[in-house]
Design a protein around this motif. Sequence first.
Motif, PDB file in Angstrom:
ATOM      1  N   ASN A 164       0.833  -1.202   0.000  1.00  0.00           N
ATOM      2  CA  ASN A 164       0.000   0.000   0.000  1.00  0.00           C
ATOM      3  C   ASN A 164       0.872   1.258   0.000  1.00  0.00           C
ATOM      4  O   ASN A 164       0.532   2.264  -0.652  1.00  0.00           O
ATOM      5  CB  ASN A 164      -0.910  -0.022   1.223  1.00  0.00           C
ATOM      6  CG  ASN A 164      -1.837   1.174   1.281  1.00  0.00           C
ATOM      7  OD1 ASN A 164      -2.610   1.430   0.359  1.00  0.00           O
ATOM      8  ND2 ASN A 164      -1.748   1.935   2.369  1.00  0.00           N
ATOM      9  N   VAL A 165       1.980   1.221   0.717  1.00  0.00           N
ATOM     10  CA  VAL A 165       2.907   2.360   0.706  1.00  0.00           C
ATOM     11  C   VAL A 165       3.456   2.581  -0.697  1.00  0.00           C
ATOM     12  O   VAL A 165       3.520   3.722  -1.209  1.00  0.00           O
ATOM     13  CB  VAL A 165       4.044   2.134   1.710  1.00  0.00           C
ATOM     14  CG1 VAL A 165       5.109   3.234   1.580  1.00  0.00           C
ATOM     15  CG2 VAL A 165       3.505   2.109   3.130  1.00  0.00           C
ATOM     16  N   GLY A 179      -0.365  13.843  -1.953  1.00  0.00           N
ATOM     17  CA  GLY A 179       0.692  13.489  -1.014  1.00  0.00           C
ATOM     18  C   GLY A 179       0.168  13.063   0.349  1.00  0.00           C
ATOM     19  O   GLY A 179       0.851  12.349   1.097  1.00  0.00           O
ATOM     20  N   MET A 180      -1.068  13.472   0.675  1.00  0.00           N
ATOM     21  CA  MET A 180      -1.646  13.079   1.960  1.00  0.00           C
ATOM     22  C   MET A 180      -1.843  11.570   2.044  1.00  0.00           C
ATOM     23  O   MET A 180      -1.614  10.961   3.096  1.00  0.00           O
ATOM     24  CB  MET A 180      -2.989  13.804   2.164  1.00  0.00           C
ATOM     25  CG  MET A 180      -3.639  13.538   3.512  1.00  0.00           C
ATOM     26  SD  MET A 180      -5.227  14.382   3.680  1.00  0.00           S
ATOM     27  CE  MET A 180      -4.680  16.096   3.628  1.00  0.00           C
ATOM     28  N   ASP A 181      -2.241  10.960   0.941  1.00  0.00           N
ATOM     29  CA  ASP A 181      -2.422   9.505   0.940  1.00  0.00           C
ATOM     30  C   ASP A 181      -1.096   8.784   1.185  1.00  0.00           C
ATOM     31  O   ASP A 181      -1.048   7.785   1.901  1.00  0.00           O
ATOM     32  CB  ASP A 181      -3.022   9.062  -0.404  1.00  0.00           C
ATOM     33  CG  ASP A 181      -4.473   9.489  -0.550  1.00  0.00           C
ATOM     34  OD1 ASP A 181      -5.201   9.415   0.464  1.00  0.00           O
ATOM     35  OD2 ASP A 181      -4.877   9.892  -1.647  1.00  0.00           O
ATOM     36  N   PHE A 182      -0.039   9.283   0.581  1.00  0.00           N
ATOM     37  CA  PHE A 182       1.273   8.679   0.778  1.00  0.00           C
ATOM     38  C   PHE A 182       1.726   8.810   2.238  1.00  0.00           C
ATOM     39  O   PHE A 182       2.260   7.854   2.837  1.00  0.00           O
ATOM     40  CB  PHE A 182       2.289   9.336  -0.158  1.00  0.00           C
ATOM     41  CG  PHE A 182       3.676   8.810   0.023  1.00  0.00           C
ATOM     42  CD1 PHE A 182       3.981   7.474  -0.183  1.00  0.00           C
ATOM     43  CD2 PHE A 182       4.698   9.680   0.404  1.00  0.00           C
ATOM     44  CE1 PHE A 182       5.274   7.002  -0.008  1.00  0.00           C
ATOM     45  CE2 PHE A 182       5.987   9.211   0.577  1.00  0.00           C
ATOM     46  CZ  PHE A 182       6.280   7.869   0.377  1.00  0.00           C
ATOM     47  N   GLY A 183       1.491   9.947   2.845  1.00  0.00           N
ATOM     48  CA  GLY A 183       1.856  10.139   4.249  1.00  0.00           C
ATOM     49  C   GLY A 183       1.059   9.238   5.187  1.00  0.00           C
ATOM     50  O   GLY A 183       1.617   8.618   6.102  1.00  0.00           O
ATOM     51  N   PHE A 184      -0.246   9.128   4.922  1.00  0.00           N
ATOM     52  CA  PHE A 184      -1.068   8.250   5.756  1.00  0.00           C
ATOM     53  C   PHE A 184      -0.692   6.779   5.574  1.00  0.00           C
ATOM     54  O   PHE A 184      -0.755   5.993   6.530  1.00  0.00           O
ATOM     55  CB  PHE A 184      -2.545   8.460   5.435  1.00  0.00           C
ATOM     56  CG  PHE A 184      -3.165   9.602   6.177  1.00  0.00           C
ATOM     57  CD1 PHE A 184      -3.120   9.654   7.559  1.00  0.00           C
ATOM     58  CD2 PHE A 184      -3.803  10.620   5.495  1.00  0.00           C
ATOM     59  CE1 PHE A 184      -3.695  10.706   8.248  1.00  0.00           C
ATOM     60  CE2 PHE A 184      -4.385  11.678   6.178  1.00  0.00           C
ATOM     61  CZ  PHE A 184      -4.329  11.731   7.563  1.00  0.00           C
ATOM     62  N   SER A 185      -0.306   6.406   4.352  1.00  0.00           N
ATOM     63  CA  SER A 185       0.075   5.006   4.126  1.00  0.00           C
ATOM     64  C   SER A 185       1.319   4.631   4.933  1.00  0.00           C
ATOM     65  O   SER A 185       1.421   3.519   5.479  1.00  0.00           O
ATOM     66  CB  SER A 185       0.317   4.772   2.633  1.00  0.00           C
ATOM     67  OG  SER A 185       1.441   5.513   2.166  1.00  0.00           O
ATOM     68  N   GLY A 236     -11.206   1.618   0.206  1.00  0.00           N
ATOM     69  CA  GLY A 236     -10.340   2.643  -0.361  1.00  0.00           C
ATOM     70  C   GLY A 236     -10.972   4.014  -0.433  1.00  0.00           C
ATOM     71  O   GLY A 236     -11.137   4.599  -1.525  1.00  0.00           O
ATOM     72  N   ILE A 237     -11.317   4.580   0.715  1.00  0.00           N
ATOM     73  CA  ILE A 237     -11.879   5.926   0.742  1.00  0.00           C
ATOM     74  C   ILE A 237     -10.770   6.932   0.394  1.00  0.00           C
ATOM     75  O   ILE A 237      -9.664   6.856   0.934  1.00  0.00           O
ATOM     76  CB  ILE A 237     -12.467   6.227   2.134  1.00  0.00           C
ATOM     77  CG1 ILE A 237     -13.568   5.203   2.456  1.00  0.00           C
ATOM     78  CG2 ILE A 237     -13.020   7.650   2.204  1.00  0.00           C
ATOM     79  CD1 ILE A 237     -14.140   5.346   3.850  1.00  0.00           C
ATOM     80  N   PRO A 238     -11.012   7.844  -0.523  1.00  0.00           N
ATOM     81  CA  PRO A 238      -9.972   8.818  -0.902  1.00  0.00           C
ATOM     82  C   PRO A 238      -9.522   9.666   0.286  1.00  0.00           C
ATOM     83  O   PRO A 238     -10.278   9.916   1.224  1.00  0.00           O
ATOM     84  CB  PRO A 238     -10.653   9.666  -1.988  1.00  0.00           C
ATOM     85  CG  PRO A 238     -11.732   8.782  -2.533  1.00  0.00           C
ATOM     86  CD  PRO A 238     -12.217   7.972  -1.368  1.00  0.00           C
ATOM     87  N   LYS A 239      -8.260  10.055   0.235  1.00  0.00           N
ATOM     88  CA  LYS A 239      -7.617  10.891   1.247  1.00  0.00           C
ATOM     89  C   LYS A 239      -7.425  10.173   2.585  1.00  0.00           C
ATOM     90  O   LYS A 239      -7.135  10.831   3.596  1.00  0.00           O
ATOM     91  CB  LYS A 239      -8.424  12.180   1.491  1.00  0.00           C
ATOM     92  CG  LYS A 239      -8.685  13.010   0.241  1.00  0.00           C
ATOM     93  CD  LYS A 239      -7.390  13.551  -0.360  1.00  0.00           C
ATOM     94  CE  LYS A 239      -7.688  14.435  -1.573  1.00  0.00           C
ATOM     95  NZ  LYS A 239      -6.453  14.999  -2.177  1.00  0.00           N
ATOM     96  N   TRP A 240      -7.578   8.838   2.604  1.00  0.00           N
ATOM     97  CA  TRP A 240      -7.389   8.086   3.840  1.00  0.00           C
ATOM     98  C   TRP A 240      -6.103   7.257   3.818  1.00  0.00           C
ATOM     99  O   TRP A 240      -5.820   6.543   4.765  1.00  0.00           O
ATOM    100  CB  TRP A 240      -8.595   7.177   4.106  1.00  0.00           C
ATOM    101  CG  TRP A 240      -9.778   7.911   4.688  1.00  0.00           C
ATOM    102  CD1 TRP A 240     -10.138   9.199   4.447  1.00  0.00           C
ATOM    103  CD2 TRP A 240     -10.731   7.366   5.595  1.00  0.00           C
ATOM    104  NE1 TRP A 240     -11.272   9.515   5.130  1.00  0.00           N
ATOM    105  CE2 TRP A 240     -11.679   8.405   5.844  1.00  0.00           C
ATOM    106  CE3 TRP A 240     -10.936   6.146   6.191  1.00  0.00           C
ATOM    107  CZ2 TRP A 240     -12.770   8.240   6.694  1.00  0.00           C
ATOM    108  CZ3 TRP A 240     -12.023   5.970   7.033  1.00  0.00           C
ATOM    109  CH2 TRP A 240     -12.932   7.010   7.284  1.00  0.00           C
ATOM    110  N   GLY A 241      -5.361   7.315   2.738  1.00  0.00           N
ATOM    111  CA  GLY A 241      -4.107   6.600   2.645  1.00  0.00           C
ATOM    112  C   GLY A 241      -4.235   5.124   2.366  1.00  0.00           C
ATOM    113  O   GLY A 241      -3.350   4.344   2.744  1.00  0.00           O
ATOM    114  N   ASN A 242      -5.317   4.717   1.687  1.00  0.00           N
ATOM    115  CA  ASN A 242      -5.542   3.310   1.391  1.00  0.00           C
ATOM    116  C   ASN A 242      -5.767   3.133  -0.111  1.00  0.00           C
ATOM    117  O   ASN A 242      -6.590   3.838  -0.705  1.00  0.00           O
ATOM    118  CB  ASN A 242      -6.762   2.779   2.149  1.00  0.00           C
ATOM    119  CG  ASN A 242      -6.603   2.907   3.651  1.00  0.00           C
ATOM    120  OD1 ASN A 242      -5.544   2.594   4.196  1.00  0.00           O
ATOM    121  ND2 ASN A 242      -7.642   3.385   4.330  1.00  0.00           N
TER     122      ASN A 242
END
Length: 330
Positions: A164-165, A179-185, A236-242
């Motif tokens: 996922n990362v 970039g928020m998704d990458f940080g949360f992942s 896979g909700i957007p902006k949640w890092g999944n």
Amino acid sequence: MSGFDDNPFGNPGDVNPFQDPSVTEVTQSGVGGFEHYSPFPASDTGPSTGSTIPASTTPSQPAVLQPSVEPSPQATAAAAQVNLLRQQEELERKAAELDRREQELQNRQGPTDKENNWPPLPKCFPIKPCFYQDFSEEIPQEHLRICKMMYYMWMLYCVTLFLNVLACLAYFTAAADYGMDFGFSILWFILFTPCSFLCWYRPVYKAFKTDSSFSFFLFFFIFFAQVVVTVIQSVGIPKWGNSGWITAISVSRSHLAVSVVMMVVAVFFTVCAAMSIILLKMVHSHYRRTGASFQKAQQEFSQGVLTNRTFQSAAASAATSAAQSSIQRN
């Protein structure tokens, strides 16, 4: 009338009724005829031979009804004693089996001088292993398969978080706005990898190792939350890092290659969610066969808290401070 004057009590030889001429003629002429008389006519094939079938010489015995024989009191007492001995042997066998299992549990719970072997780190590494884990030695044979499956489930989940990362990194490379998704992942990988091991894998390992009701309940509570989190990650909700299905499909129009990578990760999350539900049911079935209950979990928790040295020292210090404050007031 002269017949009436005779003496009826006189000599019977004087009056012979067989002296009648008709009777005498019949008796003299019919004796020979009766000797050759046969009541069965001759057969059509030839004259009768006159042979007879001899009767059975075996004397017939009358039917005798055997009286019902009731068991004597001695026989009844002997049968009851044999039954009691059999039940006693069965109880002794079960008691020996329980003693053996209790001894095994005590041996597993007792302190050992074995070195920790998990995680398997090199000897030159500054961080040493924190846990001791040996399936063949610590886990009973009836729980060995399901315990290993839980371990493989944890490994699969960690691999999925790492993929996922990578998928979120590809997504961030294609579109800098995400970039928020990458940080949360990265956060989910750092957080869920050790927490999943400590919060639900080690409790279920300890539960299978010691038949601990408290460990079973702790596993069920935390692993149910794990199932919910895995389902959300697969969506896979957007902006949640999944990298779930919604995010992968939304990217397919602009970045097809990134969408394919994210769909692969979504498949991994979906497999993890399905396997988590299946394993949760399997562990629950094993839990019901072990005889664990909520009352036993409460007893184990209370005993564990009361025997904990930290709790004892804290309680002693609190009691001391309370006593000192009451003395100062007085």
